[in-house]
Design an enzyme around this catalytic site. Structure first.
Site, short mmCIF file in Angstrom:
data_model
loop_
_atom_site.label_atom_id
_atom_site.label_comp_id
_atom_site.label_asym_id
_atom_site.label_seq_id
_atom_site.Cartn_x
_atom_site.Cartn_y
_atom_site.Cartn_z
N LEU A 1 72.10 46.19 10.14
CA LEU A 1 72.84 45.94 8.89
C LEU A 1 72.02 46.39 7.69
O LEU A 1 70.79 46.30 7.71
CB LEU A 1 73.12 44.44 8.74
CG LEU A 1 74.03 43.79 9.77
CD1 LEU A 1 74.05 42.28 9.57
CD2 LEU A 1 75.44 44.36 9.66
N GLU B 1 63.07 35.91 12.17
CA GLU B 1 62.96 34.77 11.24
C GLU B 1 64.29 34.09 10.96
O GLU B 1 64.35 32.87 10.81
CB GLU B 1 62.39 35.24 9.89
CG GLU B 1 62.52 34.18 8.82
CD GLU B 1 61.85 34.54 7.52
OE1 GLU B 1 62.37 35.41 6.81
OE2 GLU B 1 60.81 33.96 7.23
N ARG C 1 74.83 34.92 2.96
CA ARG C 1 74.69 34.54 4.37
C ARG C 1 74.63 33.01 4.60
O ARG C 1 74.87 32.54 5.70
CB ARG C 1 73.42 35.14 4.95
CG ARG C 1 73.33 36.66 4.86
CD ARG C 1 74.24 37.32 5.89
NE ARG C 1 74.12 38.76 5.80
CZ ARG C 1 73.19 39.48 6.42
NH1 ARG C 1 72.29 38.88 7.18
NH2 ARG C 1 73.17 40.79 6.29
N HIS D 1 68.40 37.55 0.73
CA HIS D 1 67.97 36.18 1.06
C HIS D 1 67.07 35.65 -0.06
O HIS D 1 66.42 36.42 -0.77
CB HIS D 1 67.14 36.19 2.35
CG HIS D 1 67.92 36.38 3.60
ND1 HIS D 1 67.56 37.32 4.55
CD2 HIS D 1 69.02 35.76 4.09
CE1 HIS D 1 68.42 37.26 5.57
NE2 HIS D 1 69.31 36.32 5.31
N CYS E 1 60.64 38.41 7.67
CA CYS E 1 61.76 38.52 8.62
C CYS E 1 61.30 38.82 10.05
O CYS E 1 61.97 38.50 11.02
CB CYS E 1 62.70 39.63 8.22
SG CYS E 1 62.81 39.93 6.48
C1 CIR Z 1 70.22 41.78 7.96
O1 CIR Z 1 70.93 42.29 7.09
O2 CIR Z 1 70.48 40.68 8.45
C2 CIR Z 1 69.01 42.53 8.45
N1 CIR Z 1 69.28 43.94 8.41
C3 CIR Z 1 67.80 42.20 7.63
C4 CIR Z 1 67.37 40.77 7.78
C5 CIR Z 1 66.20 40.45 6.92
N2 CIR Z 1 65.76 39.12 7.15
C6 CIR Z 1 65.16 38.35 6.24
O3 CIR Z 1 65.10 38.71 5.05
N3 CIR Z 1 64.73 37.15 6.63
#
Ligand code: CIR
Length: 262
Positions: A26, A73, A139, A170, A257
């Site tokens: 994503l 994470e 989210r 986030h 993450c």
């Molecule tokens: C997402 O959009 O969920 C992933 N591509 C990136 C997640 C990043 N996670 C975080 O900041 N804890």
């Protein structure tokens, strides 16, 4: 012996090997797919930095079915009292929770789970010694936060709901814990007043992406390419290790993450 501060002093970390499917992860803005080989090199450097900081790193196998599964994470909140499994707000990430749960169960004294209908991703959670800060984001919604608050209350922890700046994935995209009293934050997040009772070190202008770092024992592990912020952390006395993050950044991922730390 000095008291351990469980918000930044750890012994273990869980990571997950990136799968080939990571190129389909994503992203808020498409700036092109990550280069898989370079991403693997950065991931290995990240694990090396954790080990250098004293972590026993538990490396889980890749999960091709879940392109974002390397961002472990978001699936769990790890506390000394136990682990709380999250309920991601991104539908494609919901299944990541079951595949990590079996690995986490034996590592914690107890396990709880956000059952829904609310959603919450741990990228929105910053644990400090005195409170658990949770950002409401695209989210993480109020029902998810309410469910976590009641679970944490039964564990004797206080949750404080905090804002996430518009367009930021986030809460922790824009801040990190540097020690029990100090936060690294972007100006836009600090301006909300959320850290008024903490000492704040700001990321340099134009280096907002440096805000997602991790404090692991004596080290601050931060993304490469942010010289002014790196220098101000060093000036403040922190031992800083930089790790390449250009490829994960294409998927809005950063230092926090990529691991669970406990
Ligand atoms: C997402 O959009 O969920 C992933 N591509 C990136 C997640 C990043 N996670 C975080 O900041 N804890």
């Amino acid at each position: 012996m000095a008291l351990v501060d469980s918000s930044w002093q750890f012994t273990r970390a869980v990571t997950r090997k990136p799968g080939r499917s990571v190129v389909n992860g994503l992203r808020a803005v498409d700036v092109g797919a990550p280069d898989f080989d370079l991403l693997m090199t950065h991931h290995a450097a990240y694990i090396h930095a954790l080990r250098q900081a004293g972590a026993e790193v538990i490396e889980l196998e890749a999960e091709e079915e879940f392109p974002d599964a390397l961002f472990v994470e978001d699936t769990a909140l790890c506390l000394p009292e136990g682990v709380i499994l999250m309920r991601p707000g991104a539908p494609s990430r919901l299944g990541e929770v079951d595949v990590i749960a079996e690995h986490l169960a034996p590592l914690f004294p107890r396990m709880a789970r956000i059952s829904g209908p609310g959603t919450i991703e741990a990228g929105d959670i910053l644990t400090t010694p005195r409170e658990v800060l949770v950002g409401q984001s695209a989210r993480t919604n109020s029902d998810g936060i309410a469910e976590l608050a009641s679970l944490l209350e039964s564990w004797g922890r206080t949750l404080r709901e905090v804002p996430v700046p518009e367009g930021v994935l986030h809460f922790k995209t824009d801040c990190s814990l540097l020690d029990g009293k100090t936060i690294l934050s972007t100006q836009r997040l600090a301006d909300t007043g959320v850290f008024d009772s903490y000492k704040v070190i700001l990321t340099a202008q134009g280096e907002e992406a440096a805000a997602n770092a991790i404090r692991y024992n004596d080290y601050v592990i931060m993304p490469e390419g942010f010289p002014k912020t790196t220098e101000s952390l060093r000036q403040a006395g922190y031992l800083v290790t930089c790790v390449g993050n250009s490829e994960c950044a294409k998927l809005d991922g950063g230092m926090s993450c990529l691991s669970l730390r406990f």
